[in-house]
Design a protein around this motif. Structure first.
Motif, mmCIF file in Angstrom:
data_model
loop_
_atom_site.group_PDB
_atom_site.id
_atom_site.type_symbol
_atom_site.label_atom_id
_atom_site.label_comp_id
_atom_site.label_asym_id
_atom_site.label_seq_id
_atom_site.Cartn_x
_atom_site.Cartn_y
_atom_site.Cartn_z
ATOM 1 N N ASP A 68 0.848 -1.191 0.000
ATOM 2 C CA ASP A 68 0.000 0.000 0.000
ATOM 3 C C ASP A 68 0.882 1.238 0.000
ATOM 4 N N ASN A 100 -2.958 -4.104 -1.724
ATOM 5 C CA ASN A 100 -4.232 -4.116 -2.452
ATOM 6 C C ASN A 100 -4.565 -2.755 -3.050
ATOM 7 N N HIS A 101 -4.053 -1.666 -2.445
ATOM 8 C CA HIS A 101 -4.289 -0.330 -2.994
ATOM 9 C C HIS A 101 -3.346 -0.008 -4.147
ATOM 10 N N ALA A 111 -7.627 -3.945 -5.937
ATOM 11 C CA ALA A 111 -7.443 -5.391 -6.073
ATOM 12 C C ALA A 111 -8.656 -6.089 -6.680
ATOM 13 N N ARG A 114 -5.606 -8.279 -10.745
ATOM 14 C CA ARG A 114 -4.176 -8.223 -10.428
ATOM 15 C C ARG A 114 -3.438 -7.418 -11.504
ATOM 16 N N PHE A 164 0.277 -8.978 -2.655
ATOM 17 C CA PHE A 164 -0.918 -9.092 -1.809
ATOM 18 C C PHE A 164 -1.673 -10.366 -2.164
ATOM 19 N N SER A 192 -0.131 -8.570 3.475
ATOM 20 C CA SER A 192 -1.159 -9.090 4.382
ATOM 21 C C SER A 192 -0.769 -10.479 4.879
ATOM 22 N N TRP A 207 -10.477 -8.172 5.893
ATOM 23 C CA TRP A 207 -9.456 -7.735 4.936
ATOM 24 C C TRP A 207 -8.609 -8.875 4.366
ATOM 25 N N ALA A 209 -7.454 -11.443 1.501
ATOM 26 C CA ALA A 209 -7.377 -11.303 0.038
ATOM 27 C C ALA A 209 -8.564 -11.962 -0.641
ATOM 28 N N TYR A 212 -11.524 -9.724 -1.877
ATOM 29 C CA TYR A 212 -11.356 -8.770 -2.966
ATOM 30 C C TYR A 212 -11.591 -9.477 -4.306
ATOM 31 N N HIS A 247 -1.211 -3.699 6.354
ATOM 32 C CA HIS A 247 -2.560 -3.897 5.821
ATOM 33 C C HIS A 247 -3.684 -3.811 6.843
#
Length: 331
Positions: A68, A100-101, A111, A114, A164, A192, A207, A209, A212, A247
């Protein structure tokens, strides 16, 4: 005493002095978790962190950023991040992670796919591979999953920085890389992994993965959370010794020491101070982590410091020692 004997004694003395110095050395890692709010709103805070690192490069062995890097994955924020980190080029080895950001189909789509085009545009492999410690990558021309090699005195290190929610194929690659480097201690740096209750992130935690868009991929592209990374990669290798991640919000910190399959400890740390973490000011107010490793003393000292406000956190969640630490590649 003849000249030859004097020379031999002199060389022996030099060797003993160097060995003593190496054995008592302090190895210092600096962690820069989740810089996203600085990239979005407060670039002067990231600049303060980088300036402090520049001023202390002689005492820092490695800088690791936990992903991030940006908040909105747009050109303006990436330009700010690039401008800051390039100041460290050829001064101290540094490792970046993809959060993810830092991926997605476009600004604001975190995310959902990819796509790390901007990350690789502003930190291109042809430039990053020329910097100290670079070892290799999982994919051609992409820095998303990279390993680095480093020596600090007598200790050899291999640092893996993984994406991520690392994919199945990425963990298989990581296993292969570590298997080829049994003479080194391994550091895993990823966005993460740990959760804020000092456990590894797993089913039921926020949160992950899997929550997402990338979490819907299957087969070799299926994502993995912290507990899965532990089971499929970390615990299998006797020389994986550290895991660093960010994360997670809530209180943003966690520490866990686990024993791997070979019976050796793995030191796992969560640190995150971004906007949204309880008590956060200005997206972290410049807090970074300093890990000081003392191999001879078998001790790790963890400090949390802000160059921006020039203060240390003194509570036990942010400032503590870990004793009886195993820090040699001889396990």
């Amino acid at each position: 005493m003849n000249v030859r004997k004097k020379t031999v004694l002199y060389l022996m003395l030099c060797f003993l002095l160097v060995a003593c110095q190496q054995e008592t050395e302090e190895i210092t890692f600096v962690l820069l978790p989740d810089t996203q709010t600085y990239a979005e709103k407060y670039p002067e805070i990231l600049d303060a962190q980088i300036s402090w690192i520049e001023e202390n490069t002689e005492n820092i062995d490695l800088v690791l950023q936990q992903g991030d890097l940006t908040q909105n994955n747009n050109d303006i924020e990436w330009q700010r991040v690039q401008k800051s980190f390039q100041r460290l080029d050829n001064k101290v080895p540094y490792v970046l992670a993809v959060g993810n950001h830092d991926m997605g189909s476009g600004p604001g789509n975190f995310a959902d796919e990819r796509n790390t085009t901007l990350f690789n545009k502003y930190f291109p492999l042809d430039k990053m591979s020329a910097l100290p410690a670079y070892g290799g990558t999982f994919e051609d021309q992409k820095l998303d999953n990279t390993y680095y090699v480093l020596e600090t005195g007598r200790q050899k290190w291999l640092i893996l920085s993984l994406e991520f929610g690392p994919r199945e194929a990425v963990l298989e690659w990581a296993n292969e890389i570590v298997a080829k480097h049994q003479d080194k201690l391994i550091i895993l740096n990823t966005h993460s992994y740990m959760y804020s209750d000092s456990t590894r992130q797993g089913y039921g935690d926020n949160w992950r993965a899997q929550g997402y868009g990338v979490g819907q991929d299957e087969g070799q592209d299926a994502v993995n959370d912290g507990e899965q990374i532990w089971e499929k990669f970390v615990k299998k290798h006797p020389n994986v010794r550290f895991v660093f991640s960010g994360h997670i919000l809530n209180n943003g910190v966690g520490t866990l020491v686990s024993v791997n399959d070979a019976g050796f400890p793995v030191y796992q740390f969560l640190a995150n101070y971004q906007e949204g973490v309880k008590g956060s000011v200005k997206g972290g107010n410049g807090w970074l982590r300093i890990l000081k490793l003392r191999p001879k003393e078998k001790r790790i000292k963890v400090e949390t410091y802000s160059p921006y406000i020039n203060e240390y956190m003194d509570d036990e969640a942010h400032s503590f020692h870990i004793k009886e630490v195993f820090l040699r590649s001889g396990y």
